[in-house]
Design a protein around this motif. Structure first.
Motif, PDB file in Angstrom:
ATOM      1  N   LEU A   1      11.939   0.247   5.300  1.00  0.00           N
ATOM      2  CA  LEU A   1      10.503   0.499   5.162  1.00  0.00           C
ATOM      3  C   LEU A   1       9.848   0.392   6.543  1.00  0.00           C
ATOM      4  O   LEU A   1      10.321  -0.392   7.368  1.00  0.00           O
ATOM      5  N   PRO A   2       8.785   1.132   6.810  1.00  0.00           N
ATOM      6  CA  PRO A   2       8.153   2.121   5.921  1.00  0.00           C
ATOM      7  C   PRO A   2       9.013   3.361   5.759  1.00  0.00           C
ATOM      8  O   PRO A   2       9.828   3.676   6.630  1.00  0.00           O
TER       9      PRO A   2
ATOM     10  N   ASP B   1      -1.353   1.534   7.090  1.00  0.00           N
ATOM     11  CA  ASP B   1      -0.521   0.362   6.800  1.00  0.00           C
ATOM     12  C   ASP B   1       0.342   0.595   5.551  1.00  0.00           C
ATOM     13  O   ASP B   1       0.914  -0.336   5.006  1.00  0.00           O
ATOM     14  N   ALA B   2       0.418   1.839   5.082  1.00  0.00           N
ATOM     15  CA  ALA B   2       1.234   2.134   3.896  1.00  0.00           C
ATOM     16  C   ALA B   2       2.713   1.916   4.215  1.00  0.00           C
ATOM     17  O   ALA B   2       3.211   2.384   5.238  1.00  0.00           O
TER      18      ALA B   2
ATOM     19  N   ASN C   1       0.832  -1.202   0.000  1.00  0.00           N
ATOM     20  CA  ASN C   1       0.000   0.000   0.000  1.00  0.00           C
ATOM     21  C   ASN C   1       0.869   1.256   0.000  1.00  0.00           C
ATOM     22  O   ASN C   1       1.878   1.325   0.700  1.00  0.00           O
ATOM     23  N   VAL C   2       0.436   2.199  -0.809  1.00  0.00           N
ATOM     24  CA  VAL C   2       1.190   3.443  -0.964  1.00  0.00           C
ATOM     25  C   VAL C   2       0.258   4.617  -0.673  1.00  0.00           C
ATOM     26  O   VAL C   2      -0.870   4.642  -1.166  1.00  0.00           O
ATOM     27  N   SER C   3       0.732   5.571   0.131  1.00  0.00           N
ATOM     28  CA  SER C   3       0.000   6.827   0.310  1.00  0.00           C
ATOM     29  C   SER C   3       0.738   7.932  -0.431  1.00  0.00           C
ATOM     30  O   SER C   3       1.965   7.997  -0.362  1.00  0.00           O
ATOM     31  N   VAL C   4      -0.017   8.743  -1.152  1.00  0.00           N
ATOM     32  CA  VAL C   4       0.602   9.874  -1.841  1.00  0.00           C
ATOM     33  C   VAL C   4      -0.040  11.161  -1.329  1.00  0.00           C
ATOM     34  O   VAL C   4      -1.258  11.324  -1.408  1.00  0.00           O
ATOM     35  N   CYS C   5       0.792  12.042  -0.774  1.00  0.00           N
ATOM     36  CA  CYS C   5       0.287  13.306  -0.239  1.00  0.00           C
ATOM     37  C   CYS C   5       0.433  14.376  -1.310  1.00  0.00           C
ATOM     38  O   CYS C   5       1.527  14.567  -1.852  1.00  0.00           O
TER      39      CYS C   5
END
Lengths: 249, 329
Positions: A170-171, A109-110, A2-6
């Motif tokens: 990571l993360p 959970d990214a 999972n990836v979060s992009v701000c």
């Protein structure tokens, strides 16, 4: 993975910027807003992770006003899976934005949190590493490409005079430069699909800004320059002026 | 009474102009608030003599943190040393250069201390002991003047904008060996490459010679290189987005939005029409020269000096004229 992009909603980089009557903000009249171009690189990088890893979700996150919903929809149209708007109606400085994002990302959970290297507009280049510091996780800035190893991400950074290869556990938070992440255009299908993708909205955790904007002003216009038609004398004159008048040589 | 701390960056044991500028800005603020300017240098063994040289830039004391593991920058290593040192003194403000290192480290320091950060400052005035900073926003299409209400005030300073002072002060050097434990780092530098001997990065150079589409072919860059070579060692090549996108030049040279922001003492734009995105990256340069065959090119509206003509005729003449000028020095 999972990836979060701000991401951030910013005035179109072509827009003519005028100062409003308060003297501390810009006049929004007639200005088109876009996803910050650097954040588009970050979205592109996130989508490629998903495609390569064949699984996981790409989530978008922004702090902003209700209008930022449109910005998130544009990112969803590129291919992201879901989006969250942390609503803030008054000015927040970089630290305030970072804190609001960190509160949201704390239980995420990214494995990868991506930012554009900076927002076109405020140009502060600070929120990404601030979020990482607040969360106590690794951070690599100015990343032009990256690949995954066992529990780590290996990043190429374009820094002064060369390339640096950095390995991070990571993360991790990465801030992305253009590098190899030329952003894709949203397809018509993507634009249609984006309308049905989940977009959550909640109030941002607000902290009082420590930066106080005294005044916003337009740049002092340069006096009309000395522009000469080409001739051998003109070049000699230019070089003389650069030495004697501008003190630049 | 409070002091101002300047974080001083070293590369291979050398302290560059950008770091000296930061020390001078710190000295200016310190004198206004009745304190003194102190510097902090982190690096490998043998930094003392380079650190002593900061006296002429305005520092009255310098702390040198020496450890093999600090010779090259790693944020995990540098962050705790800076925080600990800051807490050991009574500092009103902390200043970094807005270099790659400064832009990477300063936000971490600020977040760790729970204070905001003002990035890329291009101006400072002090009113009643309170520093007011100016920085460009919207790619230089506006400037914001701001103060920071929380101590310590942390800012990064755009390179090449502030002058280095010429002080005649004594400097007290104190050396210490910090605790550094690479085992605990979650970020590790594996390799550095392409840092050529003497190469100047476009974002730090005193003079930038930039080329655009008007050069017609990547094979024509020789005319720019010759001009760069006669101007002097602190000169770098830049490029417009168009020629970088076309693959003619590396992205590291790109000036403007999505590339680098530069503020050299002299910026020479050759065969660059001056798209908004390009102007964004170079408009705070001190002196701007444009060479273009189109008299209506937007770059001329930004230029202090310009020649309307064929760059392939103008540039060799310019190179010869500068060479002649330099030989008289």
């Amino acid at each position: 993975m999972n990836v979060s992009v701000c991401i951030k909603r910013v005035p179109d980089t072509e827009a003519h910027i005028r100062i409003d009557q308060t003297g501390t903000d810009i006049d929004n009249g007639g200005i088109k807003y876009i996803i910050s171009p650097y954040d588009e690189f970050a979205i592109e990088a996130g989508l490629r992770v998903k495609e390569k890893m064949e699984g996981g979700e790409v989530s978008l996150l922004t702090v902003g006003t209700n209008e930022a919903q449109e910005t998130l929809r544009n990112g969803l149209a590129m291919g992201a899976d879901k989006a969250t708007l942390l609503r803030a109606d008054s000015y927040m400085d970089g630290l305030g934005t970072a804190k609001a994002l960190a509160v949201e990302l704390k239980d995420s959970d990214a494995q990868l949190i991506l930012f554009g290297v900076k927002a076109a507009g405020s140009d502060q280049q600070q929120v990404g590493p601030m979020v990482a510091t607040l969360l106590g996780i690794s951070c690599v800035t100015e990343v032009s490409s990256f690949e995954f190893g066992d529990g780590v991400v290996t990043c190429h950074r374009e820094i002064e005079g060369g390339i640096e290869v950095v390995e991070a556990d990571l993360p991790a938070v990465l801030t992305i430069t253009k590098g190899e992440y030329e952003p894709r255009y949203a397809s018509l299908k993507g634009i249609m699909a984006a309308k049905r993708k989940p977009l959550e909205e909640r109030e941002a955790d607000f902290s009082q800004p420590g930066i106080h904007i005294e005044r916003l002003s337009e740049p002092t216009t340069r006096g009309s320059g000395c522009i000469l038609e080409d001739s051998p004398d003109a070049v000699a004159e230019l070089v003389r002026l650069l030495r004697e008048e501008a003190n630049a040589l | 009474m409070a002091d101002v701390l300047a974080f001083v960056e070293q590369r291979e044991g050398q302290i560059g102009g950008g770091a000296r500028e930061v020390v001078s800005v710190a000295a200016q603020l310190a004198s206004e608030i009745g304190g003194s300017a102190s510097a902090l240098v982190l690096g490998g063994p043998g930094l003392t003599s380079a650190a002593e040289g900061l006296s002429t830039a305005g520092a009255t004391s310098v702390a040198v943190a020496e450890h093999e593991a600090l010779s090259e920058y790693n944020p995990e290593a540098y962050l705790p040393v800076v925080i600990n040192h800051l807490r050991s003194g009574n500092f009103k403000a902390l200043m970094f250069s807005a270099s790659s290192l400064g832009k990477d480290l300063a936000p971490r320091v600020a977040a760790a201390l729970d204070v905001p950060l003002g990035s890329d400052v291009t101006g400072m005035e002090v009113q009643d002991g309170v520093p007011l900073f100016t920085r460009p926003v919207y790619s230089g299409k506006a400037f914001t003047k701001f103060s920071i209400d929380v101590d310590p005030v942390i800012v990064t300073i755009r390179p090449n904008v502030f002058p280095v002072g010429d002080y005649d002060s004594k400097i007290q050097v104190s050396k210490f060996i910090p605790d550094v434990d690479p085992e605990t780092w979650c970020v590790r530098v594996i390799e550095r490459k392409g840092v050529a001997e003497g190469a100047v990065d476009v974002s730090e150079a005193a003079v930038v010679v930039s080329g655009g589409r008007g050069l017609k072919d990547p094979a024509n860059w020789g005319v720019l290189e010759e001009l760069r070579d006669v101007i002097g060692p602190d000169t770098a090549l830049g490029a417009s987005r168009a020629v970088v996108d076309a693959g003619w030049r590396p992205h590291a040279e790109q000036v403007g939005q999505t590339g680098k922001t530069v503020a050299p003492k002299l910026y020479i734009a050759v065969g660059i029409s001056g798209a908004v995105q390009h102007l964004a990256g170079m408009r705070t340069s001190q002196t701007i020269v444009a060479v273009n065959r189109d008299p209506d090119a937007p770059i001329f509206s930004m230029a202090d000096y310009g020649i309307v003509g064929d760059l392939f005729e103008v540039l060799p003449r310019m190179t010869e004229a500068i060479k002649a000028l330099k030989s008289e020095d």
